[in-house]
Write an enzyme that holds these catalytic residues in place. Structure first.
Site, PDB file in Angstrom:
ATOM      1  CB  THR A  15      11.720  51.771 -63.243  1.00  0.00           C
ATOM      2  OG1 THR A  15      11.596  52.074 -64.629  1.00  0.00           O
ATOM      3  CG2 THR A  15      10.439  51.168 -62.749  1.00  0.00           C
ATOM      4  CB  VAL A  16      14.772  50.756 -59.185  1.00  0.00           C
ATOM      5  CG1 VAL A  16      14.959  50.331 -57.742  1.00  0.00           C
ATOM      6  CG2 VAL A  16      14.540  49.549 -60.080  1.00  0.00           C
ATOM      7  CE  LYS A 108      19.446  42.888 -60.864  1.00  0.00           C
ATOM      8  NZ  LYS A 108      18.091  43.262 -61.146  1.00  0.00           N
ATOM      9  CD  GLU A 132      15.773  40.665 -49.763  1.00  0.00           C
ATOM     10  OE1 GLU A 132      15.757  39.770 -50.620  1.00  0.00           O
ATOM     11  OE2 GLU A 132      15.978  40.445 -48.554  1.00  0.00           O
ATOM     12  N   GLY A 137      13.543  40.687 -57.186  1.00  0.00           N
ATOM     13  CA  GLY A 137      12.751  41.906 -56.977  1.00  0.00           C
ATOM     14  C   GLY A 137      12.188  42.049 -55.581  1.00  0.00           C
ATOM     15  CB  ILE A 139      10.812  37.422 -53.501  1.00  0.00           C
ATOM     16  CG1 ILE A 139       9.734  37.286 -54.574  1.00  0.00           C
ATOM     17  CG2 ILE A 139      10.784  36.237 -52.543  1.00  0.00           C
ATOM     18  CD1 ILE A 139       9.874  36.019 -55.425  1.00  0.00           C
ATOM     19  N   GLY A 190       8.085  46.262 -73.655  1.00  0.00           N
ATOM     20  CA  GLY A 190       9.136  46.891 -72.844  1.00  0.00           C
ATOM     21  C   GLY A 190       9.645  45.990 -71.743  1.00  0.00           C
ATOM     22  CD  GLU A 193      17.284  44.064 -67.681  1.00  0.00           C
ATOM     23  OE1 GLU A 193      17.920  45.122 -67.712  1.00  0.00           O
ATOM     24  OE2 GLU A 193      16.614  43.707 -66.695  1.00  0.00           O
ATOM     25  CE  LYS A 208      17.404  39.111 -61.199  1.00  0.00           C
ATOM     26  NZ  LYS A 208      16.187  39.138 -62.031  1.00  0.00           N
TER      27      LYS A 208
HETATM   28  N1  HSE Z   1      14.886  41.733 -66.440  1.00  0.00           N
HETATM   29  C1  HSE Z   1      14.652  41.115 -65.185  1.00  0.00           C
HETATM   30  C2  HSE Z   1      13.445  40.201 -65.302  1.00  0.00           C
HETATM   31  C3  HSE Z   1      14.446  42.073 -64.042  1.00  0.00           C
HETATM   32  O1  HSE Z   1      12.830  40.125 -66.359  1.00  0.00           O
HETATM   33  O2  HSE Z   1      13.126  39.544 -64.333  1.00  0.00           O
HETATM   34  C4  HSE Z   1      15.718  42.662 -63.570  1.00  0.00           C
HETATM   35  O3  HSE Z   1      16.589  41.701 -63.068  1.00  0.00           O
END
Ligand code: HSE
Length: 429
Positions: A15-16, A108, A132, A137, A139, A190, A193, A208
């Site tokens: 995705t990223v 992370k 970042e 995400g 922000i 979905g 993780e 984080k």
């Molecule tokens: N699974 C994380 C969340 C996103 O739900 O915020 C990735 O760090």
């Protein structure tokens, strides 16, 4: 505009990664104008080459091994968006640094576990690591801490930084549904993780927080010292009763430097329902930064997903293209202090929920235990009931967790308690 483009190698086409490809393909001119040079994706790598990714990748070299991608001599920046705190993510990041490349990472877990060693290696070779996208995400919180707030002594960092947990807690609250049912909904949507414990166990959010704490307090990242408690034991009863007292339950991260050392905790907390954190709904993230000069800054936005995470990756890439060279954690890695981890002992109000045998003097016995432990009652409610057991809710004045635990220990000998009491910290936000 410089003639030399900045050349990228991208490891990870999930995705990223595909979000990064999309931004590069749709905004090439805009990015070149802002960066002062063109930014070109040269080579990519992913586990499965045959997967339909709904994009034209034919213009990029394909490497099946991310380490080989990281070592290519026709890239300047290695972008790691594969994930995982070990294995290919770590090996390829190390290889990129050894090959003299800058690194942009969304990982992370890797940085929380190996950030200090990676930062020292990168900085020894004059390379930068930017991350970042790893925290909250879309922000731009790392940028805010390392640049905009660089003149402040940071007092406290707080945040709701796992969107899945905030989705589950707000859905429980809004629909009156129990944890297990909403967890299953989140799985079907979905949101979770591959290892759901990373989300609901607080680990992802703890990673984080440990990264933000390192920048905020000039300390070596120490994820192992984060006090972690997930949301699996948050009951719909607590969500309802907390709401009745004017609070919301959040998986909240707090990091602050105290006289005893660095407190880092990622635990369910009560926050006032009318505070910005209390009002945060669904999968959105919020980070609260407090500096001695600036006061309090609140940043709110999407914490995950293709666009937001790729946006953060590209912000870092464009900074590198512009020639911005920042230390990984906001000051040279070698100057980061090894923080003394401190267990949370700052006093706070606590929410206590318990069930008592409904007989004369039961509540008085509980109140006596609290008094003996030095805990003062701020508010108390007994809820309607028809049987022989009475649900009771107490909000205390400020007390340490040790005093609360002492009181709970004394409750056991009163003979009026049914089951185990629930105690949750109320965070001042
Ligand atoms: N699974 C994380 C969340 C996103 O739900 O915020 C990735 O760090």
């Amino acid at each position: 505009m410089s003639d030399a483009p900045l050349r990228l190698g991208l490891a990870g086409l999930g995705t990223v990664g595909m979000g990064v490809v999309k931004i590069l393909q749709t905004h090439a001119d805009l990015i070149a104008a802002r960066a002062g040079r063109r930014i070109e994706l040269v080579a990519v790598s992913a586990r499965d080459r045959t997967r339909n990714r709904d994009a034209d990748l034919s213009g990029y070299f394909w490497e099946s091994d991310p380490v080989a991608l990281a070592q290519r001599d026709d890239i300047d920046v290695f972008i790691e968006v594969m994930g995982g705190h070990d294995g290919p993510a770590r090996l390829s990041t190390e290889a990129a640094i050894a090959a003299g490349h800058d690194v942009v990472s969304a990982n992370k877990a890797l940085l929380a576990h190996s950030g200090q060693a990676l930062a020292e290696a990168a900085e020894a070779g004059g390379r930068v690591i930017r991350f970042e996208a790893a925290v909250a995400g879309g922000i731009p919180v790392i940028k805010a801490l390392t640049e905009g707030l660089a003149g402040n002594q940071i007092k406290r960092v707080m945040g709701v930084m796992n969107g899945t947990c905030n989705y589950i807690l707000t859905r429980m609250q809004n629909a009156g549904l129990p944890y297990d049912q909403v967890f299953e909904e989140a799985r079907q949507l979905g949101y979770l993780e591959a290892d759901p414990n990373l989300d609901v166990g607080g680990i992802d959010a703890g990673h984080k927080l440990s990264l933000l704490a390192a920048i905020a307090f000039g300390t070596q990242v120490n994820f192992g010292a984060v006090e972690l408690e997930g949301i699996g034991n948050v009951s719909i009863d607590d969500i309802r009763l907390a709401a009745d007292m004017g609070y919301r339950i959040k998986l909240l991260g707090v990091a602050q430097m105290t006289g005893r050392g660095l407190e880092q905790r990622m635990t369910p907390c009560l926050v006032p329902a009318d505070s910005p954190l209390g009002q945060l709904q669904g999968g959105t993230n919020m980070v609260v930064l407090e500096g001695d000069s600036v006061g309090q800054i609140v940043m709110r936005g999407p914490g995950a997903g293709m666009g937001p995470t790729a946006s953060a990756v590209m912000g870092d890439v464009i900074d590198i293209a512009r020639g911005t060279r920042l230390s990984t954690f906001g000051q040279p890695a070698k100057t980061l202090a090894a923080a003394i981890p401190a267990r949370t002992s700052s006093a706070a109000s606590h929410y206590l929920r318990m069930t008592l045998v409904d007989k004369p003097g039961a509540l008085a016995k509980i109140a006596t235990c609290l008094g003996e432990a030095g805990v003062s009652i701020d508010q108390m409610r007994q809820y309607g009931h028809s049987g022989t057991h009475a649900p009771v809710l107490i909000v205390t004045h400020k007390a340490t967790r040790d005093d609360i635990d002492h009181a709970i220990g004394l409750f056991a000998s009163t003979g009026v308690l049914v089951g185990a009491p629930v105690a949750i910290r109320i965070e001042e936000v």
